[in-house]
Enzyme design. Structure first.
Site, mmCIF file in Angstrom:
data_model
loop_
_atom_site.group_PDB
_atom_site.id
_atom_site.type_symbol
_atom_site.label_atom_id
_atom_site.label_comp_id
_atom_site.label_asym_id
_atom_site.label_seq_id
_atom_site.Cartn_x
_atom_site.Cartn_y
_atom_site.Cartn_z
ATOM 1 C CG ASN A 159 -5.425 -4.663 9.822
ATOM 2 O OD1 ASN A 159 -6.103 -5.365 9.081
ATOM 3 N ND2 ASN A 159 -4.645 -3.705 9.344
ATOM 4 C CG ASP A 200 -5.573 -0.982 0.892
ATOM 5 O OD1 ASP A 200 -6.061 -0.446 1.912
ATOM 6 O OD2 ASP A 200 -4.402 -0.774 0.512
HETATM 7 C C1 FPP Z 1 -8.432 -1.830 4.243
HETATM 8 O O1 FPP Z 1 -8.884 -0.522 4.147
HETATM 9 C C2 FPP Z 1 -9.452 -2.699 4.779
HETATM 10 C C3 FPP Z 1 -9.374 -3.348 5.976
HETATM 11 C C4 FPP Z 1 -8.231 -3.252 6.883
HETATM 12 C C5 FPP Z 1 -10.462 -4.173 6.456
HETATM 13 C C6 FPP Z 1 -11.251 -4.907 5.431
HETATM 14 C C7 FPP Z 1 -12.585 -5.070 5.945
HETATM 15 C C8 FPP Z 1 -13.722 -5.103 5.218
HETATM 16 C C9 FPP Z 1 -13.739 -5.083 3.759
HETATM 17 C C10 FPP Z 1 -15.015 -5.154 5.891
HETATM 18 C C11 FPP Z 1 -15.487 -6.558 6.083
HETATM 19 C C12 FPP Z 1 -14.853 -7.086 7.252
HETATM 20 C C13 FPP Z 1 -14.982 -8.302 7.813
HETATM 21 C C14 FPP Z 1 -14.222 -8.488 9.036
HETATM 22 C C15 FPP Z 1 -15.801 -9.440 7.307
HETATM 23 P P1 FPP Z 1 -8.114 0.589 4.943
HETATM 24 O O2 FPP Z 1 -8.882 0.888 6.178
HETATM 25 O O3 FPP Z 1 -6.704 0.201 5.151
HETATM 26 O O4 FPP Z 1 -8.216 1.770 3.927
HETATM 27 P P2 FPP Z 1 -7.205 2.975 3.741
HETATM 28 O O5 FPP Z 1 -5.904 2.366 3.294
HETATM 29 O O6 FPP Z 1 -7.858 3.784 2.682
HETATM 30 O O7 FPP Z 1 -7.124 3.677 5.056
#
Ligand code: FPP
Length: 252
Positions: A69, A21
């Site tokens: 998501n 996250d």
């Molecule tokens: C959460 O950060 C992360 C995700 C929803 C996606 C995780 C994806 C990766 C680590 C990239 C690699 C991906 C794959 C498909 C292999 P957020 O966007 O919720 O962060 P925030 O809470 O700060 O907005």
């Protein structure tokens, strides 16, 4: 002895699961588009697979895309789908060569047939690898997984293939996407959030949780080692008595 394991050190958990996250916040703090955060998140994912393997972790599950998501803007959703595709296409050869078995958990029926084929190819191509299993939770939601398992059991019972009264925890567990995997002993969540967010609800029943303020793109080897050290400090009781007390009682 597994790599990175020194005498006197406690054993690393067999299965570590991570809620990755903070990609969005990482980008926002730098005035960059959210996509850049996800791109850097993929870099952190790659290094974490390497580091976990070197530290003796046998199963690593990474929460890459949840069933919730899809509610994100369409451009972000397609970017994340593209990242999974790119990851499988670009990294498969290296994963295969380094002994990593790849597994994808989550529901596949919302994914395009070509992405499903790609994912299946990654699983088949690495199925004999034994050094470490990388489980990518993609389009995954624990409630959805449990519902799918319940439906399969109900269908089996209705068709007379099983007796409904024979359904127990083991049988339900065997109908989950993780049927052949051990439960995680450690779940890590980055970015300071302290929720489980529909991740491995069944499997994490006895897991230790480590929450770190580190944003996922910054999650490096030191951060992984710190989480493993925190795990090692905790006493694991499985609803019983502490081990030392257990020995005393046994000796009495
Ligand atoms: C959460 O950060 C992360 C995700 C929803 C996606 C995780 C994806 C990766 C680590 C990239 C690699 C991906 C794959 C498909 C292999 P957020 O966007 O919720 O962060 P925030 O809470 O700060 O907005």
């Amino acid at each position: 002895m597994s790599a990175g394991h020194r005498p006197g050190q406690s054993n690393p958990p067999v299965h570590v699961a991570i809620i990755m996250d903070g990609n969005g916040r990482w980008a926002q703090m730098r005035g960059l588009p959210r996509q850049e955060g996800h791109r850097r998140g993929l870099e952190a994912l790659r290094s974490t697979v390497r580091n976990a393997g070197e530290l003796g972790v046998k199963v690593l599950t990474l929460y890459s895309f949840s069933t919730e998501n899809w509610r994100r803007p369409a451009t972000e959703v397609s970017f994340l789908l593209g990242l999974l595709r790119r990851f499988v296409e670009k990294d498969l050869a290296e994963l295969k060569a380094s002994g990593v078995r790849v597994r994808i958990i989550g529901r596949r029926d919302d994914l395009t047939p070509d992405l499903v084929r790609l994912v299946e190819h990654a699983e088949t191509a690495t199925r004999d690898n034994t050094r470490m299993t990388l489980v990518v939770a993609f389009n995954y939601g624990a409630r959805d997984e449990i519902v799918r398992a319940a439906r399969r059991l109900a269908a089996d019972a209705a068709a007379g293939r099983i007796d409904a009264t024979a359904i127990d925890e083991d049988m339900l567990g065997l109908h989950l996407d993780t049927a052949d995997l051990p439960d995680p002993e450690l779940v890590i969540r980055t970015s300071g959030e302290t929720r489980i967010s529909n991740f491995l609800l069944w499997q994490a029943a006895y897991a230790e949780f480590v929450f770190t303020p580190v944003l996922w793109p910054d999650f490096d080897r030191a951060a992984l080692e710190a989480a493993l050290a925190e795990y090692a400090r905790r006493e694991r009781r499985f609803g019983g008595v502490p081990e030392a007390l257990d020995r005393k009682v046994g000796a009495a």
